[in-house]
Write a protein that holds these residues in place. Structure first.
Motif, PDB file in Angstrom:
ATOM      1  N   SER A 282     -13.823  -5.428   0.314  1.00  0.00           N
ATOM      2  CA  SER A 282     -12.547  -6.011   0.723  1.00  0.00           C
ATOM      3  C   SER A 282     -11.532  -5.881  -0.431  1.00  0.00           C
ATOM      4  N   ASN A 283     -11.985  -5.201  -1.492  1.00  0.00           N
ATOM      5  CA  ASN A 283     -11.000  -4.846  -2.492  1.00  0.00           C
ATOM      6  C   ASN A 283     -10.258  -3.695  -2.226  1.00  0.00           C
ATOM      7  N   PHE A 284      -8.891  -4.007  -2.274  1.00  0.00           N
ATOM      8  CA  PHE A 284      -7.717  -3.181  -1.983  1.00  0.00           C
ATOM      9  C   PHE A 284      -6.961  -2.988  -3.243  1.00  0.00           C
ATOM     10  N   SER A 285      -7.145  -2.081  -4.092  1.00  0.00           N
ATOM     11  CA  SER A 285      -6.683  -2.176  -5.268  1.00  0.00           C
ATOM     12  C   SER A 285      -4.968  -1.643  -5.242  1.00  0.00           C
ATOM     13  N   ASP A 286      -4.107  -1.762  -6.289  1.00  0.00           N
ATOM     14  CA  ASP A 286      -2.866  -1.507  -6.281  1.00  0.00           C
ATOM     15  C   ASP A 286      -2.715  -0.114  -6.780  1.00  0.00           C
ATOM     16  N   ALA A 287      -2.565   0.982  -5.761  1.00  0.00           N
ATOM     17  CA  ALA A 287      -2.511   2.384  -6.025  1.00  0.00           C
ATOM     18  C   ALA A 287      -1.204   2.808  -7.123  1.00  0.00           C
ATOM     19  N   PHE A 288      -0.457   1.985  -6.938  1.00  0.00           N
ATOM     20  CA  PHE A 288       1.169   2.243  -7.585  1.00  0.00           C
ATOM     21  C   PHE A 288       1.569   1.839  -8.624  1.00  0.00           C
ATOM     22  N   LYS A 289       0.345   0.647  -9.135  1.00  0.00           N
ATOM     23  CA  LYS A 289       1.044  -0.104 -10.416  1.00  0.00           C
ATOM     24  C   LYS A 289       1.551   0.573 -11.489  1.00  0.00           C
ATOM     25  N   ASP A 290       0.862   1.516 -12.001  1.00  0.00           N
ATOM     26  CA  ASP A 290       1.438   2.096 -13.408  1.00  0.00           C
ATOM     27  C   ASP A 290       2.670   2.825 -12.966  1.00  0.00           C
TER      28      ASP A 290
ATOM     29  N   LEU B 103       1.046  -0.493   6.820  1.00  0.00           N
ATOM     30  CA  LEU B 103       1.902   0.686   6.818  1.00  0.00           C
ATOM     31  C   LEU B 103       2.340   0.914   5.559  1.00  0.00           C
ATOM     32  N   THR B 104       2.024   1.826   4.863  1.00  0.00           N
ATOM     33  CA  THR B 104       2.082   2.068   3.512  1.00  0.00           C
ATOM     34  C   THR B 104       3.672   2.228   3.095  1.00  0.00           C
ATOM     35  N   HIS B 105       4.422   3.147   3.757  1.00  0.00           N
ATOM     36  CA  HIS B 105       5.831   3.260   3.707  1.00  0.00           C
ATOM     37  C   HIS B 105       6.524   3.787   4.878  1.00  0.00           C
ATOM     38  N   MET B 106       7.812   3.917   4.914  1.00  0.00           N
ATOM     39  CA  MET B 106       8.517   4.378   5.857  1.00  0.00           C
ATOM     40  C   MET B 106       9.924   5.193   5.232  1.00  0.00           C
ATOM     41  N   GLY B 107      10.315   6.136   5.741  1.00  0.00           N
ATOM     42  CA  GLY B 107      11.221   7.028   5.056  1.00  0.00           C
ATOM     43  C   GLY B 107      12.580   6.800   5.394  1.00  0.00           C
ATOM     44  N   ARG B 108      13.731   7.191   4.750  1.00  0.00           N
ATOM     45  CA  ARG B 108      15.122   7.300   5.252  1.00  0.00           C
ATOM     46  C   ARG B 108      15.641   8.650   4.709  1.00  0.00           C
TER      47      ARG B 108
ATOM     48  N   ILE C 222      -9.008   6.707   2.820  1.00  0.00           N
ATOM     49  CA  ILE C 222      -8.205   6.756   1.778  1.00  0.00           C
ATOM     50  C   ILE C 222      -6.891   7.601   1.943  1.00  0.00           C
ATOM     51  N   GLU C 223      -5.888   7.172   1.971  1.00  0.00           N
ATOM     52  CA  GLU C 223      -4.626   7.941   2.357  1.00  0.00           C
ATOM     53  C   GLU C 223      -4.178   8.817   0.990  1.00  0.00           C
ATOM     54  N   ASP C 224      -3.773  10.008   1.111  1.00  0.00           N
ATOM     55  CA  ASP C 224      -3.458  10.984  -0.131  1.00  0.00           C
ATOM     56  C   ASP C 224      -1.983  11.051  -0.094  1.00  0.00           C
ATOM     57  N   TRP C 225      -1.384  10.296  -1.191  1.00  0.00           N
ATOM     58  CA  TRP C 225       0.062  10.211  -1.430  1.00  0.00           C
ATOM     59  C   TRP C 225       0.408  11.298  -2.696  1.00  0.00           C
ATOM     60  N   GLY C 226      -0.302  12.532  -2.861  1.00  0.00           N
ATOM     61  CA  GLY C 226      -0.020  13.229  -3.998  1.00  0.00           C
ATOM     62  C   GLY C 226      -0.888  12.392  -5.517  1.00  0.00           C
ATOM     63  N   ALA C 227       0.122  12.128  -6.227  1.00  0.00           N
ATOM     64  CA  ALA C 227      -0.407  11.610  -7.479  1.00  0.00           C
ATOM     65  C   ALA C 227      -1.405  10.068  -7.221  1.00  0.00           C
ATOM     66  N   HIS C 228      -1.165   9.633  -5.940  1.00  0.00           N
ATOM     67  CA  HIS C 228      -1.659   8.234  -5.668  1.00  0.00           C
ATOM     68  C   HIS C 228      -2.467   8.178  -4.430  1.00  0.00           C
ATOM     69  N   LYS C 229      -3.394   7.751  -4.661  1.00  0.00           N
ATOM     70  CA  LYS C 229      -4.486   7.613  -3.201  1.00  0.00           C
ATOM     71  C   LYS C 229      -4.634   6.155  -3.101  1.00  0.00           C
ATOM     72  N   ARG C 230      -4.246   6.081  -1.939  1.00  0.00           N
ATOM     73  CA  ARG C 230      -4.552   4.406  -1.443  1.00  0.00           C
ATOM     74  C   ARG C 230      -5.356   4.307  -0.336  1.00  0.00           C
ATOM     75  N   LYS C 231      -6.016   3.294  -0.652  1.00  0.00           N
ATOM     76  CA  LYS C 231      -7.324   2.816   0.446  1.00  0.00           C
ATOM     77  C   LYS C 231      -6.294   1.767   1.610  1.00  0.00           C
ATOM     78  N   VAL C 232      -6.276   2.369   2.760  1.00  0.00           N
ATOM     79  CA  VAL C 232      -5.484   1.636   3.781  1.00  0.00           C
ATOM     80  C   VAL C 232      -6.574   0.750   4.948  1.00  0.00           C
ATOM     81  N   GLY C 233      -7.857   1.176   4.642  1.00  0.00           N
ATOM     82  CA  GLY C 233      -8.697   0.588   5.684  1.00  0.00           C
ATOM     83  C   GLY C 233      -9.895   1.402   5.598  1.00  0.00           C
ATOM     84  N   PHE C 234     -10.674   1.615   6.958  1.00  0.00           N
ATOM     85  CA  PHE C 234     -11.804   2.151   6.816  1.00  0.00           C
ATOM     86  C   PHE C 234     -12.128   3.113   8.028  1.00  0.00           C
TER      87      PHE C 234
END
Ligand code: EMZ
Length: 385
Positions: free
Chosen positions: A4-12, A267-272, A363-375
Motif C-alpha cells: 500500500s505504499n505509493f511513492s511520489d514519482a514526481f517529487k524531485d 487518474l495521473t493526468h489529463m491534457g490540454r 507501473i505507468e511509464d511516463w518517460g523519466a517518471h515511473k508511477r505506481k497507479v494500482g495493481f
C-alpha cells in the motif's frame, strides 16, 4: 516494499523544475507538476482547450482509436456549459437515499460473495464486479447488464499487451451504438433515453452526441474506480487498525475517502491543447502544443499538503485535485464518492482482517517518471467479522 505504499514519482522534478516532457506518439506533452500551475491552467479554459481533435487531450493520446468526441469532457465553454447543464442533475442522483440503498445492497452482496471463498484476486473478483454493477445504477438499467461489462476487463481502451487497443475499443463503440438503437425503438428510463430526449441549442441531441456522453461514462470511471477500490483494500490489509477506526467512527469515512483519492490519484493526468502561448514555471507553452495537468503530482505538493506522502485519515485541509479542477471537474464524482463511502462502510462492517497473498504492481511509464497507479494482480484472503 509494502503493497500500500505509493511513492511520489514526481517529487524531485516538481521541486527542481515544475515541468517535464513526455513523448507521446510523436505528439509531445509537457507535464505540469506543481499544484498552483495545475489549478491555474485547469481554470484557464480559454488559453488551454479541451476541444481538440477527439482523443488528443488524453495521455496517452487516443486520436488513433477514437473519432467520437466525449461530451462534455472534450468541449470548451460556452458549449461545454450547456452540455454539462443537460447531464448535471442526472449525475447527482447518487445522492438520493434510494440510490444509496441500492448501491449498499450491491456492495453487500459482492462482499458477502467473496467472504464465502478462500483466497480471491481482488481486481477481477471484487473491484471490477462492484464497479460494473454500480454503473447500472448510474445508467438506470437492469443489474444483469453488468455481466457483459465485466467480461471487458479493467480498461476499455487498454489491454494487457497494448496501451491503445483499437479492437477492444470497438467492442464498446459497437455495444453503445446497438444500445442507442434499441432505446430509440423502445424508449425507457435509462440515461440513453434521457439523453436522446434532451435538447441542445434548441434541437434534439444527435446519436453521435449521445454516444459521446456514454463513452465518457463507461471509460472515465472504470480503471480509475477499480484502482481506487483495490488500492484501498491493500491499504486496509496493511493497516488493520484503520478497519476498526473507520467502523467505529462513521464520520471518519468522509475524510478518509478524500484522503485515499488524494493519495492514490487514480487518474495521473489529463491534457490540454494550448490556444494562447504562455510561460508556466519556465516552460514556454506554444500554440497547438500539449500540456498535461498532473493531478497525481499536484496532490503530493508539499507547499499545499502537510506530510503529503502519508495517509492521514482525518486530514482537515484537503483541497486535492484527484477529480480535476474547474469547469471540467469530474462529472462522475458524486457517483464515485457515494461508491467509495458505501464500500468503506460495508467493508469495515463485515471484514476483520485481510491477508495479502500476492501483489503485482501496475507501473505507468511516463518517460523519466515511473508511477505506481494500482495493481495488475492483488490476491488476498478476507476474514469475516
Ligand atoms: C477518457 C478519460 C476521462 C478516456 C476523466 O477521464 O478516461 C480515460 O480512462 C479514457 O481512456 O477516453 O474517458
Amino acid at each position: 516494499m509494502s503493497a500500500s505504499n505509493f511513492s511520489d514519482a514526481f517529487k524531485d522534478t516538481r521541486e527542481a523544475k515544475g515541468t517535464c516532457p513526455f513523448n507521446d506518439q510523436n505528439d509531445p506533452v509537457t507535464m505540469l507538476l506543481r499544484f498552483k500551475d495545475v489549478r491555474k491552467t485547469a481554470h484557464n479554459t480559454k488559453g488551454f482547450s479541451s476541444a481538440a481533435k477527439p482523443g488528443r487531450i488524453v495521455v496517452p493520446s487516443e486520436v488513433n482509436i477514437r473519432d467520437t468526441r466525449q461530451i462534455p469532457f472534450e468541449v470548451d465553454p460556452p458549449e461545454h456549459t450547456e452540455y454539462r447543464a443537460l447531464v448535471e442533475d442526472w449525475f447527482k442522483r447518487p445522492l438520493d437515499p434510494d440510490y444509496e440503498n441500492k448501491l449498499t445492497q450491491i456492495v453487500e452482496a459482492e462482499i458477502e460473495r467473496v467472504l464465502q471463498k478462500g483466497s480471491i484476486e481482488a481486481i477481477s473478483e471484487l473491484s471490477l464486479p462492484i464497479q460494473s454493477k454500480a454503473l447500472t445504477l448510474l445508467l438506470n438499467i437492469p443489474l444483469t447488464e453488468a455481466e457483459t461489462w465485466i467480461s471487458w476487463g479493467t480498461h476499455v481502451f487498454r489491454s494487457e499487451d497494448s496501451d491503445l487497443d483499437a479492437d477492444k475499443a470497438s467492442i464498446l463503440y459497437d455495444y453503445i451504438d446497438a444500445e442507442i438503437d434499441k432505446v430509440i425503438a423502445v424508449p425507457n428510463d435509462s440515461l440513453y433515453s434521457v439523453l436522446l430526449n434532451s435538447e441542445y441549442q434548441g434541437r434534439k441531441m444527435t446519436k453521435e452526441e449521445v454516444k459521446g456522453v456514454l463513452i465518457l461514462t463507461f471509460a472515465g470511471g472504470r480503471d480509475t474506480v477499480i484502482n481506487y477500490l483495490t488500492n484501498t483494500i491493500a491499504y486496509l490489509g496493511e493497516h488493520p487498525e484503520a478497519i476498526e477506526k473507520l467502523n467505529d467512527n462513521p464520520a471518519l469515512v468522509n475524510t478518509a475517502i478524500e484522503e485515499f483519492v488524494r493519495y492514490f490519484s487514480p487518474l495521473t493526468h489529463m491534457g490540454r491543447v494550448v490556444k494562447e502561448e504562455k510561460e508556466i514555471s519556465g516552460h514556454v507553452a506554444k500554440e497547438d502544443t500539449r500540456v498535461s495537468l498532473c493531478w497525481a503530482s499536484a496532490n503530493r505538493d508539499e507547499s499545499v499538503f502537510e506530510n503529503p506522502n502519508e495517509i492521514v485519515l482525518d486530514r482537515k485541509m484537503n483541497p486535492h485535485v484527484a477529480f480535476g479542477f474547474g469547469a471540467h471537474k469530474c462529472l462522475g464524482a458524486t457517483h464515485a464518492r457515494q461508491l467509495m463511502k458505501v464500500f468503506l462502510r460495508v467493508f469495515t462492517e463485515k471484514v476483520s482482517t485481510i491477508e495479502i497473498i500476492n501483489a503485482a504492481e501496475n507501473i505507468e511509464d511516463w518517460g523519466a517518471h515511473k508511477r505506481k497507479v494500482g495493481f495488475n494482480e492483488l490476491t488476498i484472503k478476507l476474514n469475516a467479522k
